[in-house]
Structures are given as C-alpha cells and as structure tokens.
Design an enzyme around this catalytic site. Structure first.
Site, short mmCIF file in Angstrom:
data_model
loop_
_atom_site.label_atom_id
_atom_site.label_comp_id
_atom_site.label_asym_id
_atom_site.label_seq_id
_atom_site.Cartn_x
_atom_site.Cartn_y
_atom_site.Cartn_z
N TYR A 238 0.28 -1.68 0.26
CA TYR A 238 -0.02 0.25 -0.02
C TYR A 238 0.78 1.14 -0.24
O TYR A 238 0.84 2.37 -0.63
CB TYR A 238 -1.24 0.26 1.25
CG TYR A 238 -1.39 1.63 1.29
CD1 TYR A 238 -2.23 2.35 0.67
CD2 TYR A 238 -1.94 2.17 2.92
CE1 TYR A 238 -2.91 3.35 0.68
CE2 TYR A 238 -1.68 2.75 2.62
CZ TYR A 238 -2.78 3.77 1.95
OH TYR A 238 -3.73 5.35 2.14
N LYS A 242 1.55 3.47 -3.00
CA LYS A 242 1.29 5.51 -2.53
C LYS A 242 2.73 5.64 -2.99
O LYS A 242 2.68 7.49 -3.82
CB LYS A 242 0.53 5.67 -1.94
CG LYS A 242 -1.11 5.25 -1.31
CD LYS A 242 -1.73 6.17 -2.39
CE LYS A 242 -2.70 6.89 -1.81
NZ LYS A 242 -3.24 7.67 -2.12
#
Length: 493
Positions: A238, A242
């Site tokens: 994640y 990002k």
C-alpha cells in the site's frame, strides 16, 4: 500560498471532481462542502460501476443513504432530494484507465470543460493487496488523474490525498518532503515504475503459462507486492504504491497547481456533521474490534510509543483549506501537508489500552448468544521474541495437546479446537499486518500544515468552520465518548 481568500466565496459556483466518490473521506468532504456552501455549482463523483445506472445505485446506497448525511437532510428538509440531484452528478468510471475510464464522450467533454478542482481520493488501502491491483490503482491511477487534470481547461488545483506512511519505518522527525522518480527508502538503486509494471505483467503471464489456479495467482501477486516493496525499503504494498503514485504526479505535473495531503491514521469524526461517524474497520479499529469481542488478549508493541491519529473531519477540512490556498498557484513547486497529531498533541498506546479497557468494561459487546463479552487487561509484549514465547506457551502448546485429546476422544473437543485455532490465527494475522508500526519511532512533522493553519486564521479563511487543529482534542474523552461508541455503532457486526 495565496492569502486573503474566503473559502466559502471560492467554493461558490465551483465544479469539483472527486474520485473514489463512495469512499470514507470522499463522503465526509462532499457532505461538508454541500452543508457549508450550498451554492457550490456541482460535484462529479467518480465511482467504479458498470454503467450510469449502477453508479446511481451506489450513490444512493453507499453515499446519500448513509447516516453521515442526516444533518444535511434535516437542514434541507423536503428539498434534499432535488438539491442532491442538482448538485451531485455520479460518474461511472475507473482511474486505472486513461480519461478515468469515462465511456460517455459527451459527459467526458463536459467534465474537461467545466471542472475547477479535482480531489483524488481513489485508492486501495489494503496493506496485503495484490501487487498488480495496487500498482494499477495507487500508482497508475494517480498518473491518469494528473493527465486528466492537465486537459481540464478551467482547472485551478489538483489535490492528491496520499498517506503519511509513505515514509516507511523511519525514526525521529519525518519531514514533509517529496519523493521523486527513483527515490528509495533504503538507498537501493534501480527503481523504475515502468519496469515494475513490466515485471508484474511478466509474472502474470508466467503463472498463466504454468497453469496456476486463480487462488495461486492471487497469493503470488500478494507475495510479489511485499517482496518488491521491501526490496526498496517500504514495509507493504500500500505505502509503496502510494509513494510511486506521488513520484509520477510530481514528474508529470509541469506547473499544474498540485497539493499533496498526507494524513496519518484517520479516525471517526471529531465534531461534524456529528461526532463519531466512521465507516468500516480502519487500521487501529481492528484492534478495538478484536479486543471488544474478546478475541484480543495480548498484543505486541511499545506501549510508550506515539500513535498518530487524526479525526476524519479535520482531514477533510485541511484538504479544503489547502485546496483554496493553492488554487491558481501555477508553479513547479508542490506543497506537501502531513495532517496528524504526533507533534502538536501526541497520544501514546498506553492511553488507548486504558481507555479501551474502561469503555468495553462499562459497555460490553453483546455476542450472538446475547451474552456480554467480558474483557480483561491486554497483556502487552515489548518485543517480537517475547510475543513468540507467549503465543507458544499459552496458545500453540495447549492447542497441540487439545488436538491430540480431540483425536483420542472422537472429536469431542472439535469446537474448542476450532475456536482456539481461529483466535491464534487472528492474533498472528494482526501482528503480520501491523508489525512495522508496532514499534514505530517516527514523529510526523507538520510545519507546513501548521503554517497553513496560521495563514488561514490570519487571512479570514473561515478557520472556525474549516478547523483542523488536533491540539484542541482531549484524546481520553474523544476515544471514550466519541470514537469507541462510533466504531461499536457503525463497525461492529
């Protein structure tokens, strides 16, 4: 940063595109704007859906129909439905495609012509997601949103909502610094985003050629995400994807006004539209849910470490103030705002433990059989070694003995074995997901955010309406009377 702007005046007659339109922060942002400035011209809410009809159903079920909008409903009365129809246009789309996957050419041209502001909130926040899925949405989605923004003829600002945890596992004061193409957290060389995509495609092709099942492909993609993230210093897929998304946006933006918002752990609303609204089980809430249901009796981590949390309404307000402050600021520079509490009003894990115990002792969860779940003090283990010893002695060894007895006694203890095994797996899974943050020693600098707060107050930017100073929060009261009741009401099932 431009001073002297009225936020409410800026919002009047503006057209705002919000991606990830059915998400937690998106709903809070949209509701706040509609309630505080009903003269906003229009919201385009982009949602993944097969067509416009399916998107409209999602809008009703996942956005407008939520408790979050009850204050606005009361304010608008009988005019609520017509007001929403006038102000909100739902768009079936997908940011993992060029032009955001908008198939209706007339609608796409209308959006390119009329959009003033874009807020990119579409993301996959799963720490253990497939690499191909995360790379498409968090990285290449950010790329396609930037390219779409550059084609909008009236665009004034693009706001990218990222996460403070793109910092990885750093210690000390973590600055509001950008990440550029090729940057890594551990100094490893060779990070190229296009090469990452090529590697994913190659791995998928190899798996298909090997005759792998869907489940085998899914697990292989998850493993690849962790492997590639850790190769370059990030703890999970994640935050890695990002960070890659931020890199692409900075590379592509040219002089487009771009603002990056990096919230820390986002919790339930502090004040508006009412205290305690939350949706789903969000990061630390999984610990509270596990504890309140009697599944979490021990945990590993440093009880003196700071956990950086920030209520969702403060994040939405910070987004709004930054959006207005940087509108029409055509420059190659990109302001980054870390929105959290660890500098101005830090909270330690010990407080969460104490307040959690007090709350669930006074307000026990009622299980499926109608019985209250009695909670005890959680045993906090200060190292991974002590955690492994604890699990082995108190759980795994008794389970092995019970399994032998169960076999000898014709499955007499099968239910007990199953429950104990489920509890062990639950604890191990939580530890695996949150291990990098259990001993986290970082503090998120918010100097830019604080300057924004001061400038807004000094220049009359309605800082009383768009508040985002965590220093006003009494954390013990917030968790006891707002957050824990909120997650019990909206997240416990």
């Amino acid at each position: 940063m431009e001073c002297g702007k009225s936020i409410l005046e800026f919002l009047e007659d503006k057209v705002i595109l919000v991606t990830g339109g059915a998400g937690f922060l998106a709903k809070i942002f949209v509701e706040k704007i509609l309630r505080s400035q009903p003269k906003v011209k229009k919201f385009y809410l982009l949602m993944r859906a097969a067509d416009k009809k399916a998107a409209a159903i999602r809008l009703q079920n996942e956005v407008i129909g939520k408790d979050l909008f009850k204050v606005l409903k009361q304010k608008m009365g009988a005019k609520f439905s017509s007001f929403i129809s006038e102000k909100v246009t739902v768009v079936a789309g997908d940011i993992t495609f060029e032009d955001l996957g908008i198939k209706d050419p007339d609608l796409r041209e209308e959006m390119l012509r009329d959009t003033d502001v874009i807020i990119n909130l579409a993301a996959n926040t799963n720490f253990d997601e497939r690499y191909d899925t995360s790379l498409k949405l968090n990285t290449y989605g950010a790329k396609y949103v930037t390219e779409f923004a550059k084609k909008c003829t009236k665009i004034k600002v693009l706001v990218q909502v990222s996460t403070a945890y793109v910092s990885g596992e750093r210690e000390g004061l973590i600055l509001e610094d950008p990440y550029y193409l090729g940057d890594t957290l551990n100094g490893a060389k060779g990070l190229q985003i296009e090469e990452e995509r090529r590697l994913v495609e190659q791995r998928l092709n190899d798996l298909v050629a090997e005759g792998s099942t869907d489940e085998e492909i899914r697990l292989a993609m998850k493993d690849m995400g962790i492997e590639r993230a850790r190769k370059y210093g990030w703890p999970n897929v994640y935050v890695f994807t990002k960070a890659l998304g931020e890199m692409l946006m900075l590379d592509l933006k040219d002089d487009l006004p771009l603002v990056i918002i990096r919230p820390t752990i986002v919790t339930s609303t502090y004040k508006e539209p009412f205290p305690g609204w939350v949706e789903g089980i969000r990061t630390i809430d999984s610990l509270a849910v596990g504890y309140g249901k009697g599944k979490l009796t021990c945990f590993v981590g440093d009880p003196t470490s700071v956990v950086d949390v920030i209520p969702a309404d403060m994040v939405a307000n910070a987004m709004t103030v930054a959006m207005v402050a940087h509108a029409n600021q055509w420059t190659t520079k990109t302001p980054i705002y870390q929105v959290g509490s660890s500098v101005r009003n830090p909270i330690r894990f010990t407080l969460l433990h104490e307040v959690g115990h007090d709350y669930f002792t006074k307000h026990p969860w009622i299980d499926k059989e109608g019985k209250p779940v009695i909670v005890g003090k959680v045993k906090v283990l200060g190292s991974m070694a002590s955690f492994r010893r604890y699990i082995s002695i108190y759980y795994i060894l008794p389970l092995k003995g019970l399994e032998l007895a169960n076999t000898a006694l014709c499955q007499f203890f099968q239910g007990t074995c199953t429950n104990l095994n489920r509890k062990i797996n639950f604890i191990l899974r939580l530890i695996d997901i949150y291990r990098p943050y259990l001993f986290f020693k970082g503090i998120y600098d918010d100097m830019n955010t604080h300057k924004l707060r001061i400038t807004a107050a000094e220049s009359g930017m309605e800082s009383n309406i768009f508040y985002f100073d965590p220093k006003v929060i009494n954390w013990a009261d917030y968790f006891m009377y707002t957050h824990f009741p909120g997650i019990v009401r909206y997240s416990f099932k």
